[in-house]
Design a protein around this motif. Structure first.
Motif, PDB file in Angstrom:
ATOM      1  N   ASP A 181      23.382  -0.577 -34.872  1.00  0.00           N
ATOM      2  CA  ASP A 181      23.735  -1.442 -35.996  1.00  0.00           C
ATOM      3  C   ASP A 181      22.601  -2.403 -36.294  1.00  0.00           C
ATOM      4  OD1 ASP A 181      26.540  -0.796 -36.753  1.00  0.00           O
ATOM      5  OD2 ASP A 181      26.864  -1.167 -34.609  1.00  0.00           O
ATOM      6  N   LEU A 182      22.313  -2.574 -37.579  1.00  0.00           N
ATOM      7  CA  LEU A 182      21.280  -3.523 -38.007  1.00  0.00           C
ATOM      8  C   LEU A 182      21.951  -4.580 -38.874  1.00  0.00           C
ATOM      9  CD1 LEU A 182      18.476  -1.041 -39.193  1.00  0.00           C
ATOM     10  CD2 LEU A 182      18.642  -2.211 -36.979  1.00  0.00           C
ATOM     11  N   SER A 183      21.610  -5.837 -38.605  1.00  0.00           N
ATOM     12  CA  SER A 183      22.208  -6.917 -39.377  1.00  0.00           C
ATOM     13  C   SER A 183      21.111  -7.749 -40.043  1.00  0.00           C
ATOM     14  CB  SER A 183      23.036  -7.810 -38.441  1.00  0.00           C
ATOM     15  OG  SER A 183      23.202  -9.083 -39.025  1.00  0.00           O
ATOM     16  N   PRO A 184      21.306  -8.117 -41.302  1.00  0.00           N
ATOM     17  CA  PRO A 184      20.309  -8.967 -41.960  1.00  0.00           C
ATOM     18  C   PRO A 184      20.257 -10.376 -41.347  1.00  0.00           C
ATOM     19  CG  PRO A 184      22.218  -8.641 -43.389  1.00  0.00           C
ATOM     20  CD  PRO A 184      22.419  -7.766 -42.198  1.00  0.00           C
ATOM     21  N   HIS A 185      21.232 -10.705 -40.489  1.00  0.00           N
ATOM     22  CA  HIS A 185      21.217 -12.008 -39.825  1.00  0.00           C
ATOM     23  C   HIS A 185      20.280 -12.031 -38.620  1.00  0.00           C
ATOM     24  CE1 HIS A 185      24.349 -13.054 -42.552  1.00  0.00           C
ATOM     25  NE2 HIS A 185      25.136 -12.096 -42.082  1.00  0.00           N
ATOM     26  N   SER A 186      19.841 -10.869 -38.167  1.00  0.00           N
ATOM     27  CA  SER A 186      18.853 -10.822 -37.081  1.00  0.00           C
ATOM     28  C   SER A 186      17.472 -10.681 -37.694  1.00  0.00           C
ATOM     29  CB  SER A 186      19.154  -9.621 -36.164  1.00  0.00           C
ATOM     30  OG  SER A 186      17.951  -9.005 -35.744  1.00  0.00           O
ATOM     31  N   GLN A 187      16.521 -11.477 -37.180  1.00  0.00           N
ATOM     32  CA  GLN A 187      15.197 -11.463 -37.798  1.00  0.00           C
ATOM     33  C   GLN A 187      14.508 -10.114 -37.617  1.00  0.00           C
ATOM     34  OE1 GLN A 187      12.687 -14.799 -36.788  1.00  0.00           O
ATOM     35  NE2 GLN A 187      10.948 -13.870 -37.850  1.00  0.00           N
ATOM     36  N   ALA A 188      14.622  -9.560 -36.413  1.00  0.00           N
ATOM     37  CA  ALA A 188      13.977  -8.268 -36.136  1.00  0.00           C
ATOM     38  C   ALA A 188      14.575  -7.175 -37.024  1.00  0.00           C
ATOM     39  CB  ALA A 188      14.137  -7.906 -34.665  1.00  0.00           C
ATOM     40  N   ASP A 189      15.920  -7.179 -37.093  1.00  0.00           N
ATOM     41  CA  ASP A 189      16.584  -6.160 -37.920  1.00  0.00           C
ATOM     42  C   ASP A 189      16.201  -6.325 -39.395  1.00  0.00           C
ATOM     43  OD1 ASP A 189      17.786  -5.411 -35.603  1.00  0.00           O
ATOM     44  OD2 ASP A 189      19.839  -5.899 -36.219  1.00  0.00           O
ATOM     45  N   HIS A 244      12.975  -0.288 -45.203  1.00  0.00           N
ATOM     46  CA  HIS A 244      13.754   0.806 -45.784  1.00  0.00           C
ATOM     47  C   HIS A 244      14.439   0.392 -47.070  1.00  0.00           C
ATOM     48  CE1 HIS A 244      13.082   2.101 -41.635  1.00  0.00           C
ATOM     49  NE2 HIS A 244      13.194   3.329 -42.108  1.00  0.00           N
ATOM     50  N   GLY A 245      14.003  -0.749 -47.649  1.00  0.00           N
ATOM     51  CA  GLY A 245      14.522  -1.173 -48.952  1.00  0.00           C
ATOM     52  C   GLY A 245      15.964  -1.630 -48.903  1.00  0.00           C
ATOM     53  N   LEU A 246      16.407  -2.111 -47.739  1.00  0.00           N
ATOM     54  CA  LEU A 246      17.806  -2.515 -47.590  1.00  0.00           C
ATOM     55  C   LEU A 246      17.899  -3.992 -47.209  1.00  0.00           C
ATOM     56  CD1 LEU A 246      19.103   0.591 -45.587  1.00  0.00           C
ATOM     57  CD2 LEU A 246      19.675   0.008 -47.957  1.00  0.00           C
ATOM     58  N   GLU A 247      19.024  -4.627 -47.592  1.00  0.00           N
ATOM     59  CA  GLU A 247      19.240  -6.033 -47.236  1.00  0.00           C
ATOM     60  C   GLU A 247      20.607  -6.240 -46.607  1.00  0.00           C
ATOM     61  OE1 GLU A 247      18.663  -8.188 -50.897  1.00  0.00           O
ATOM     62  OE2 GLU A 247      16.510  -8.425 -50.454  1.00  0.00           O
ATOM     63  N   GLU A 248      21.378  -5.181 -46.496  1.00  0.00           N
ATOM     64  CA  GLU A 248      22.766  -5.306 -46.049  1.00  0.00           C
ATOM     65  C   GLU A 248      22.930  -4.765 -44.622  1.00  0.00           C
ATOM     66  OE1 GLU A 248      22.721  -2.126 -49.228  1.00  0.00           O
ATOM     67  OE2 GLU A 248      24.862  -2.185 -48.664  1.00  0.00           O
ATOM     68  N   ASP A 249      24.103  -4.994 -44.060  1.00  0.00           N
ATOM     69  CA  ASP A 249      24.437  -4.394 -42.757  1.00  0.00           C
ATOM     70  C   ASP A 249      24.241  -2.888 -42.836  1.00  0.00           C
ATOM     71  OD1 ASP A 249      25.299  -6.638 -41.212  1.00  0.00           O
ATOM     72  OD2 ASP A 249      27.145  -6.702 -42.409  1.00  0.00           O
ATOM     73  N   SER A 250      23.559  -2.332 -41.850  1.00  0.00           N
ATOM     74  CA  SER A 250      23.201  -0.916 -41.911  1.00  0.00           C
ATOM     75  C   SER A 250      23.268  -0.293 -40.529  1.00  0.00           C
ATOM     76  CB  SER A 250      21.787  -0.746 -42.479  1.00  0.00           C
ATOM     77  OG  SER A 250      21.724  -1.246 -43.806  1.00  0.00           O
ATOM     78  N   VAL A 251      23.093   1.015 -40.513  1.00  0.00           N
ATOM     79  CA  VAL A 251      23.051   1.744 -39.251  1.00  0.00           C
ATOM     80  C   VAL A 251      21.734   2.512 -39.181  1.00  0.00           C
ATOM     81  CG1 VAL A 251      24.237   3.419 -37.761  1.00  0.00           C
ATOM     82  CG2 VAL A 251      25.565   2.017 -39.371  1.00  0.00           C
ATOM     83  N   ALA A 252      21.009   2.350 -38.079  1.00  0.00           N
ATOM     84  CA  ALA A 252      19.767   3.096 -37.863  1.00  0.00           C
ATOM     85  C   ALA A 252      20.078   4.292 -36.970  1.00  0.00           C
ATOM     86  CB  ALA A 252      18.718   2.213 -37.196  1.00  0.00           C
ATOM     87  N   VAL A 253      19.654   5.457 -37.415  1.00  0.00           N
ATOM     88  CA  VAL A 253      19.916   6.696 -36.694  1.00  0.00           C
ATOM     89  C   VAL A 253      18.577   7.297 -36.290  1.00  0.00           C
ATOM     90  CG1 VAL A 253      21.232   8.855 -36.749  1.00  0.00           C
ATOM     91  CG2 VAL A 253      21.780   7.017 -38.356  1.00  0.00           C
ATOM     92  N   GLU A 254      18.480   7.763 -35.046  1.00  0.00           N
ATOM     93  CA  GLU A 254      17.251   8.408 -34.597  1.00  0.00           C
ATOM     94  C   GLU A 254      17.572   9.655 -33.803  1.00  0.00           C
ATOM     95  OE1 GLU A 254      14.598   4.335 -34.022  1.00  0.00           O
ATOM     96  OE2 GLU A 254      15.079   5.595 -32.283  1.00  0.00           O
ATOM     97  N   GLY A 255      16.633  10.575 -33.753  1.00  0.00           N
ATOM     98  CA  GLY A 255      16.850  11.778 -32.974  1.00  0.00           C
ATOM     99  C   GLY A 255      15.645  12.690 -32.959  1.00  0.00           C
ATOM    100  N   TYR A 256      15.880  13.883 -32.418  1.00  0.00           N
ATOM    101  CA  TYR A 256      14.822  14.890 -32.368  1.00  0.00           C
ATOM    102  C   TYR A 256      15.306  16.182 -33.007  1.00  0.00           C
ATOM    103  CZ  TYR A 256      17.401  16.695 -28.242  1.00  0.00           C
ATOM    104  OH  TYR A 256      18.371  17.196 -27.399  1.00  0.00           O
ATOM    105  N   SER A 257      14.362  16.977 -33.485  1.00  0.00           N
ATOM    106  CA  SER A 257      14.621  18.358 -33.905  1.00  0.00           C
ATOM    107  C   SER A 257      13.506  19.213 -33.332  1.00  0.00           C
ATOM    108  CB  SER A 257      14.665  18.484 -35.424  1.00  0.00           C
ATOM    109  OG  SER A 257      15.732  17.731 -35.962  1.00  0.00           O
ATOM    110  N   PHE A 258      13.807  20.474 -33.075  1.00  0.00           N
ATOM    111  CA  PHE A 258      12.838  21.340 -32.416  1.00  0.00           C
ATOM    112  C   PHE A 258      13.204  22.785 -32.720  1.00  0.00           C
ATOM    113  CE2 PHE A 258      11.557  23.650 -28.408  1.00  0.00           C
ATOM    114  CZ  PHE A 258      10.192  23.602 -28.655  1.00  0.00           C
ATOM    115  N   SER A 259      12.204  23.636 -32.837  1.00  0.00           N
ATOM    116  CA  SER A 259      12.477  25.058 -32.972  1.00  0.00           C
ATOM    117  C   SER A 259      11.528  25.839 -32.079  1.00  0.00           C
ATOM    118  CB  SER A 259      12.339  25.505 -34.424  1.00  0.00           C
ATOM    119  OG  SER A 259      12.793  26.840 -34.561  1.00  0.00           O
TER     120      SER A 259
END
Ligand SMILES: [Mo]
Ligand SMILES: [Mo]
Lengths: 390, 390
Positions: free
Chosen positions: B267-275, B282-297
């Protein structure tokens, strides 16, 4: 789409041949026509019903006049006549399936939504024994160091006599086991006009759009072909991407994914003598349904399993894989398969999906694999079944 | 399953090393342990948290004593010490991901039904910079004609010092662009004991079970390895096939299919400076969710697109692909990706699926891709999301 504007009095299509009446014609100028069911049941497709996918007219060229020029990265050129190729290089025969990137587009339209392009059913695919000389050998003869080429040579571009162009990665072009040919025969006969007479490129395991017909120029380059068929068009985007994408964000289609289609559903009755024999071969004595089709994967990846369902994917069985032997270093040809199931188990929908030797699978649904051009439709093929009126 | 019977007083595991506490241990004798989330977020996995998949104990062997024997098809043998390899062959570094065929087996069990084997989550996969000598060069030195070998030589078998064995197709073993190594370093350090010290095979693009550790013998043969890990076990069957199949009907896993996993939801919050800073990128100012992962073939096939969904696959977006550069002739390493989505759009399930350069895709459902051993689980990865209590 599909129609080329004819802007002067000379008819560029005047050289187009008569075509076999059994082909299912989508457009005639340029000619785009599907292989009929009878052609999809043979391992090797007869030349006259091999599917036709022309982007323009059939150019006028002959075996005695035709020349091909190889342009090396330093700009040096070397020219070969057909006779040069036949006299000076070893000939090779490769059994390879070609598939139009639009094959089964009609299925995507029906099961998801509207797609842009010719609405091919399951007959935008055929198989032939191609004879020609190895592109690798010709490039080596022209002076290209095929085993130790510099990093900045990355693509082999092909130009056709009518104006079509496309390219493939250089490592495929020179791969000892890639079987890329400059081909002049199909099934032991000179190429028919629709299939590139007198000379075409044959790139096994790769989308047919790169097997440039009527080829007269090869350029080794840092860049892909600048043609619209390389830079735009033959690319896939996400299901959420509309009809005006940034084309540069997707790669040009080369190797193609694992694919399957049901080409025939046939009722078998123990009251017919011919059917009874076929039923017995499969250990059955009751009314049954015979299912046949093809599976194929790009990159020379062999089909290792075909799963079939008579109840829309709820339960699965393994189809029998026919043991046709193709020529070439890898599995460049489709795998035919068949299955016989008691009619009592047959529901409303028959479904097929295949697995290739890298254990790649076909997706089940169309919506999440939709792309607005309907390229490389390879979701489960689903065919409706109705028992005969008894 | 997983436990080896200890039948005499001598403990074969006495040479097993201490392991990093951050690894998620499934079994300790033999050691099977997953890379923790922190290791899945880096392009190159730190050596001490590279996942461990041992079939038996860690054998006692040292760099000065270790020898490897190459047995040619005619039975002739040639022996090399580590020093011979380092002194007489060019060293090469390749960035390659290894994936256990059981990676994500736990997902298949949860979404379909019971599977036989260790219940790996998404951490049975890691990436390293491997340094060693080319197997191709060593085979050539031993007298094998690597470019023009006879048809009846079909497999390169590898034996490990502890008793494990496996094989790969000969064409992969000698492919100029196959990057198969006899590796002695991971990330610039000698191989750790758990990863094959002092020498292992590294087969990029192929299931990890073929990258035999502690390798001391190579046999070029008409046949695959006779080990149970080649003949049984590492094979996939249809969803309808139970626990006692005819093992000979399926091919041993070599190249692996396109795969993806979500490794982090945050979870990312605009109330946290780092977030706030990350959101702005990413052009956002609202509460958001950051998703990360891997793909491989497998097979060196590059990942060309990653589709992500915050509503269980109803709508899709494209994740940003990180531009990590691996070493080697093909795309042997995973692709990391990320996506940031406003929390308002986040439903109960996040989903990911990827596309490789042959436009192969991942299947959506688990039931129709179920196999009783839970190998090569690659259906859409689905992770539950709960918004923070506000
Ligand atoms: Mo096509
Ligand atoms: Mo594994």
């Amino acid at each position: 789409d599909g129609q080329v504007p004819v802007e002067d009095l000379h008819d560029p299509f005047e050289n187009d041949p008569r075509r076999d009446k059994r082909l299912h014609v989508h457009t005639s100028r340029p000619c785009n026509a599907e292989t009929p069911t009878e052609g999809l049941g043979a391992f090797v497709t007869p030349n006259d019903i091999f599917y036709v996918r022309n982007h323009m007219w059939v150019p006028s060229t002959s075996e005695s006049d035709h020349k091909i020029v190889v342009e090396l990265p330093d700009g040096e050129e070397k020219e070969y006549s057909l006779k040069d190729l036949k006299d000076n290089f070893e000939s090779t025969t490769v059994t390879a399936t070609l598939q139009c990137s639009g094959n089964r587009r009609k299925n995507m339209t029906r099961e998801s939504r509207s797609t842009k392009g010719l609405q091919w059913n399951v007959g935008g695919i055929s198989t032939s024994e191609w004879t020609g000389v190895r592109l690798r050998d010709v490039l080596a003869d022209a002076g290209f160091p095929v085993d130790e080429y510099p990093d900045e040579v990355r693509h082999a571009q092909f130009m056709g006599a009518e104006a079509y162009g496309a390219s493939i990665p250089i490592d495929k072009a020179v791969d000892r086991r890639g079987d890329v040919l400059l081909a002049y025969e199909m099934n032991g006969k000179p190429l028919p006009p629709d299939h590139g007479y007198p000379l075409r490129v044959l790139v096994p395991g790769t989308v047919a759009a790169r097997s440039v017909k009527w080829v007269n120029r090869i350029v080794l380059s840092e860049d892909e072909s600048s043609s619209e068929w390389q830079q735009r068009d033959y690319k896939c985007f996400g299901p959420n991407v509309g009809g005006n994408p940034d084309w540069s964000t997707a790669p040009a289609i080369q190797e193609i994914p694992v694919q399957s289609a049901i080409t025939s559903l046939r009722d078998l009755s123990p009251h017919s003598q011919a059917d009874r024999q076929y039923l017995r071969l499969h250990g059955l004595e009751e009314d049954s349904v015979a299912v046949e089709g093809y599976s194929f994967s790009g990159g020379g990846r062999r089909i290792v399993r075909v799963d079939v369902s008579a109840d829309n994917g709820r339960t699965w069985h393994q189809a029998e894989l026919l043991s046709d032997k193709g020529k070439g270093a890898k599995a460049w040809a489709w795998t035919r398969w068949r299955w016989v199931v008691p009619r009592q188990q047959a529901g409303r929908w028959f479904v097929v999906k295949a697995v290739d030797e890298a254990y790649n699978t076909q997706p089940s649904d169309y919506d999440s694999n939709y792309n607005f051009r309907g390229h490389l439709t390879s979701s489960w093929h689903r065919v409706g079944y109705r028992p005969p009126d008894v």
